[in-house]
Write a protein that holds these residues in place. Structure first.
Motif, short mmCIF file in Angstrom:
data_model
loop_
_atom_site.label_atom_id
_atom_site.label_comp_id
_atom_site.label_asym_id
_atom_site.label_seq_id
_atom_site.Cartn_x
_atom_site.Cartn_y
_atom_site.Cartn_z
N PHE A 140 0.83 -1.20 0.00
CA PHE A 140 0.00 0.00 0.00
C PHE A 140 0.87 1.24 0.00
CE2 PHE A 140 -2.51 -3.22 2.21
CZ PHE A 140 -3.73 -3.12 1.57
N ASN A 141 0.43 2.24 -0.74
CA ASN A 141 0.98 3.59 -0.60
C ASN A 141 0.13 4.28 0.47
OD1 ASN A 141 2.90 3.40 -2.70
ND2 ASN A 141 1.27 3.72 -4.20
N PHE A 142 0.73 5.17 1.25
CA PHE A 142 -0.01 5.82 2.32
C PHE A 142 -1.24 6.57 1.81
CE2 PHE A 142 4.25 5.57 4.42
CZ PHE A 142 3.87 4.71 5.43
N GLU A 143 -1.15 7.15 0.62
CA GLU A 143 -2.28 7.92 0.10
C GLU A 143 -3.44 7.03 -0.35
OE1 GLU A 143 0.84 7.53 -3.12
OE2 GLU A 143 0.88 8.44 -1.14
N ASP A 144 -3.23 5.71 -0.43
CA ASP A 144 -4.28 4.79 -0.86
C ASP A 144 -5.09 4.21 0.30
OD1 ASP A 144 -3.49 5.13 -3.50
OD2 ASP A 144 -2.11 3.42 -3.45
N VAL A 145 -4.77 4.63 1.53
CA VAL A 145 -5.49 4.10 2.69
C VAL A 145 -6.17 5.23 3.46
CG1 VAL A 145 -4.05 2.05 2.94
CG2 VAL A 145 -3.45 4.11 4.18
N LYS A 146 -7.35 4.89 3.95
CA LYS A 146 -8.10 5.84 4.76
C LYS A 146 -7.62 5.78 6.21
CE LYS A 146 -12.50 6.67 3.80
NZ LYS A 146 -13.96 6.47 3.70
N SER A 147 -7.41 4.55 6.71
CA SER A 147 -6.90 4.39 8.07
C SER A 147 -6.21 3.04 8.23
CB SER A 147 -8.02 4.53 9.11
OG SER A 147 -8.87 3.42 9.08
N VAL A 148 -5.27 3.00 9.17
CA VAL A 148 -4.57 1.77 9.54
C VAL A 148 -4.53 1.74 11.06
CG1 VAL A 148 -2.40 0.48 9.43
CG2 VAL A 148 -3.13 1.86 7.46
N LYS A 149 -4.98 0.61 11.62
CA LYS A 149 -5.01 0.47 13.08
C LYS A 149 -4.34 -0.85 13.47
CE LYS A 149 -9.43 2.83 13.60
NZ LYS A 149 -10.79 2.70 14.10
N GLU A 150 -3.65 -0.82 14.59
CA GLU A 150 -3.12 -2.05 15.15
C GLU A 150 -4.28 -2.84 15.75
OE1 GLU A 150 0.12 -3.70 18.43
OE2 GLU A 150 -0.20 -1.56 18.26
N VAL A 151 -4.30 -4.15 15.50
CA VAL A 151 -5.34 -5.01 16.05
C VAL A 151 -4.88 -5.46 17.43
CG1 VAL A 151 -6.60 -7.19 15.78
CG2 VAL A 151 -6.09 -5.78 13.77
N ILE A 152 -5.68 -5.19 18.43
CA ILE A 152 -5.35 -5.54 19.80
C ILE A 152 -6.11 -6.81 20.16
CG2 ILE A 152 -5.34 -4.78 22.21
CD1 ILE A 152 -3.61 -3.04 20.32
N LYS A 153 -5.37 -7.83 20.59
CA LYS A 153 -6.00 -9.10 20.97
C LYS A 153 -5.72 -9.36 22.45
CE LYS A 153 -5.90 -11.33 16.51
NZ LYS A 153 -5.53 -12.51 15.76
N PHE A 154 -6.76 -9.74 23.16
CA PHE A 154 -6.63 -10.08 24.56
C PHE A 154 -6.69 -11.59 24.70
CE2 PHE A 154 -8.49 -5.85 24.36
CZ PHE A 154 -7.62 -5.15 25.17
N LYS A 155 -5.73 -12.14 25.41
CA LYS A 155 -5.67 -13.61 25.54
C LYS A 155 -6.10 -14.02 26.92
CE LYS A 155 -2.10 -14.04 22.12
NZ LYS A 155 -0.83 -14.56 21.75
#
Length: 155
Positions: A140-155
Motif C-alpha cells: 500500500f501507498n499511504f495515500e491509498d489508505v483511509k486508516s490503519v489500526k493495530e489489532v489488539i487481541k486479549f488472551k
C-alpha cells in the motif's frame, strides 16, 4: 490564534532529547491544543504532565487563552506517522482503503513510500475440492489508505 508550528517549535527539542517523538499537533478552534507523543517504550503520564507544564510556561494565557491536552496515541487509534508503523512491524493491523476495502494481516515492512502486510486467507485453488491456507502479500501507498489500526487481541 496559536499555531501548530509554534507548539511544535516549543516541544520539539525536549521531546527528541528525551527519546520521544511527536505523532501529531493540532490546534482546533478556540485554541484547543491536542498533542500526541510516543516512544518505543510508551509514554508515562508524568512525561505528559512535564510537557504540558513546558507549554504552559511558554505561552501567555493573558494574551491568548487556550485548552491543552498532551497524551500518547490511544489503543485502537489510526496510525499517523512512519515511526508508528516501524514500531509495530510483525504485529497484526487492519487497513481500510480509500475505496472501502478492509484487509487484516501482519505488518511486514514500512518505509517513507508505504507499507506491506501479509494476509492469511483460506482460498479454494482451481481444480481442488478443499480450501487451502495461502499468504497474500499486499503493498500500500499511504495515500491509498483511509486508516490503519493495530489489532489488539486479549488472551
Amino acid at each position: 490564534m496559536i499555531s501548530n508550528e509554534k507548539i511544535t517549535e516549543i516541544i520539539r527539542e525536549k521531546v527528541e532529547a528525551d527519546g520521544f517523538y511527536i505523532v501529531d499537533v493540532v490546534v482546533k478552534s478556540g485554541n484547543r491544543i491536542q498533542i500526541e507523543i510516543d516512544s518505543e517504550q510508551g509514554v508515562p503520564i508524568e512525561y505528559c504532565v512535564s510537557l504540558s507544564r513546558l507549554i504552559e510556561q511558554s505561552l501567555d494565557r493573558e494574551s491568548e487563552d487556550f485548552e491543552l491536552e498532551v497524551s500518547s496515541p490511544g489503543i485502537g487509534q489510526p496510525l499517523k506517522i512512519l515511526r508508528q508503523y516501524l514500531k509495530i512491524i510483525g504485529k497484526e493491523i487492519e487497513v481500510l482503503t480509500t475505496d472501502g476495502l478492509k484487509i487484516a494481516g501482519v505488518l511486514s515492512q514500512a518505509d517513507e513510500n508505504g507499507f506491506q502486510l501479509k494476509e492469511e486467507k483460506m482460498v479454494k485453488p482451481e481444480g481442488k475440492k478443499r480450501k487451502e491456507l495461502q499468504v497474500i502479500d499486499h503493498a500500500f501507498n499511504f495515500e491509498d489508505v483511509k486508516s490503519v489500526k493495530e489489532v489488539i487481541k486479549f488472551k
